[in-house]
Design a protein around this motif. Structure first.
Motif, PDB file in Angstrom:
ATOM      1  N   ALA A 184      57.663  63.561  47.732  1.00 52.52           N
ATOM      2  CA  ALA A 184      58.360  62.873  46.643  1.00 52.52           C
ATOM      3  C   ALA A 184      59.620  62.194  47.179  1.00 52.52           C
ATOM      4  CB  ALA A 184      58.725  63.867  45.542  1.00 52.52           C
ATOM      5  N   ASP A 241      58.271  58.542  46.693  1.00 60.96           N
ATOM      6  CA  ASP A 241      58.726  58.176  45.353  1.00 60.96           C
ATOM      7  C   ASP A 241      60.187  57.740  45.349  1.00 60.96           C
ATOM      8  OD1 ASP A 241      56.198  58.897  44.264  1.00 60.96           O
ATOM      9  OD2 ASP A 241      56.803  60.997  44.296  1.00 60.96           O
ATOM     10  N   ARG A 271      57.569  63.519  38.693  1.00 59.26           N
ATOM     11  CA  ARG A 271      58.102  62.777  39.839  1.00 59.26           C
ATOM     12  C   ARG A 271      59.309  61.939  39.471  1.00 59.26           C
ATOM     13  NH1 ARG A 271      52.459  60.605  42.612  1.00 59.26           N
ATOM     14  NH2 ARG A 271      51.549  62.691  43.015  1.00 59.26           N
TER      15      ARG A 271
END
Length: 320
Positions: free
Chosen positions: A211, A215, A290
């Motif tokens: 992540a 992300d 997320r």
């Protein structure tokens, strides 16, 4: 002192190997006993006592291995477990759903349908096979290769490889060399290898790192570096560290919920903050969102001091 971490697990000695019907009732149940309430059929003509704990990953692997054809082998997550990799527990990411045991049967091999197993029709050379704990399994590098390519999605593939590396089943170099000889899913495995590290200490920690990278799009962090102050005093081990910003990200798993562990976590966080590091903490439910992880990482990084090398009151020593 850092919390003890065990990426490997010994093979249990109290598993129950399935047995065939014995007309005398000595080596196994009689046919009549097998049909009664005290025995359970695990596969064709194989039985275990009804009080056997069949939920254990190792017991499931042992039972399904009995169904292998002569040239077959247990593979994937199950083979990683046979070789002692602790984090391959046979459960999906939700921690509840049982994964079927992957059984390598070769390109033309057959396997009778069973929800507890799945057939893997991939070339299986004699050099790929081994025997361990009385189970026909694949060698460690093949176990890791199949665990990665059979994982649920690209991130699951990275997590599987992280855990195989942590347990010492293979190295990135060995895996790449093995992948070069494989006709199937080579790109999937090599793509995962590009994000993998041997220093991750849990699947959820690996997902937090992904992540962070994919992300939040932050620079690649140091994974589990040791943090000391300028006098050399141990301050803690950070799950993830951005050494430029001074950002630490921590994943708090179930083992962090005891009062003793929480106290240790808070003490470590206090020591890290005292030397100018910013700490962001995450739990399992957090990782399912997320957007939340990204927001908290970016907000924490915006609070970081970005001290230069000479101004830092801390030193990071990369894991080796």
């Amino acid at each position: 002192m850092p919390h003890r971490w065990e990426p490997t697990a010994p093979w249990p000695t109290d598993l129950v190997r399935p047995v065939a019907v014995d007309p005398l009732g000595v080596a196994g149940p009689t046919r009549r006993e097998a049909a009664g309430p005290y025995w359970v059929r695990t596969s064709t003509a194989r039985y275990v006592p009804a009080d056997t704990d069949r939920t254990r990953a190792e017991q499931r692997v042992l039972e399904q291995a009995e169904r292998l054809p002569p040239a077959g082998a247990v593979t994937g997550w199950a083979a990683c477990r046979v070789h002692g990799a602790a984090f391959f527990d046979g459960l999906a990411d939700d921690g509840r759903t049982r994964l079927p045991v992957p059984l390598a049967v070769g390109p033309s091999g057959r396997l009778r349908g069973d929800p507890g197993a799945t057939a893997v029709h991939h070339v299986l050379l004699p050099s790929d096979r081994a025997h361990l704990h009385g189970i026909a399994t694949v060698v460690p590098v093949r176990a890791a290769y199949d665990a990665v390519r059979l994982a649920a999605g690209p991130r699951g593939a990275v997590v599987a490889l992280d855990m195989a590396l942590a347990a010492g089943l293979t190295t990135l170099e060995q895996l790449a060399a093995y992948a070069d000889q494989q006709p199937r899913d080579r790109r999937t495995v090599l793509r995962a290898a590009g994000f993998a590290t041997p220093h991750s200490r849990s699947p959820r920690e690996s997902r937090l790192r992904l992540a962070w990278l994919l992300d939040a799009r932050l620079p690649a962090p140091l994974v589990n570096p040791t943090i000391r102050d300028r006098a050399g005093r141990f301050l803690g081990i950070a799950d993830l560290l951005d050494p430029v910003a001074g950002l630490v990200a921590e994943y708090d798993g179930a083992d962090h919920r005891t009062s003793r562990r929480q106290a240790a976590d808070l003490g470590r966080e206090d020591r890290l903050r005292r030397v100018g590091l910013e700490v962001a903490r995450f739990s399992g439910p957090d990782l399912a969102d997320r957007a939340l992880v990204v927001r908290r990482l970016l907000e924490a990084r915006a609070r970081c001091r970005f001290d230069g090398d000479l101004d830092r009151a801390w030193v990071a020593i990369a894991a080796s």
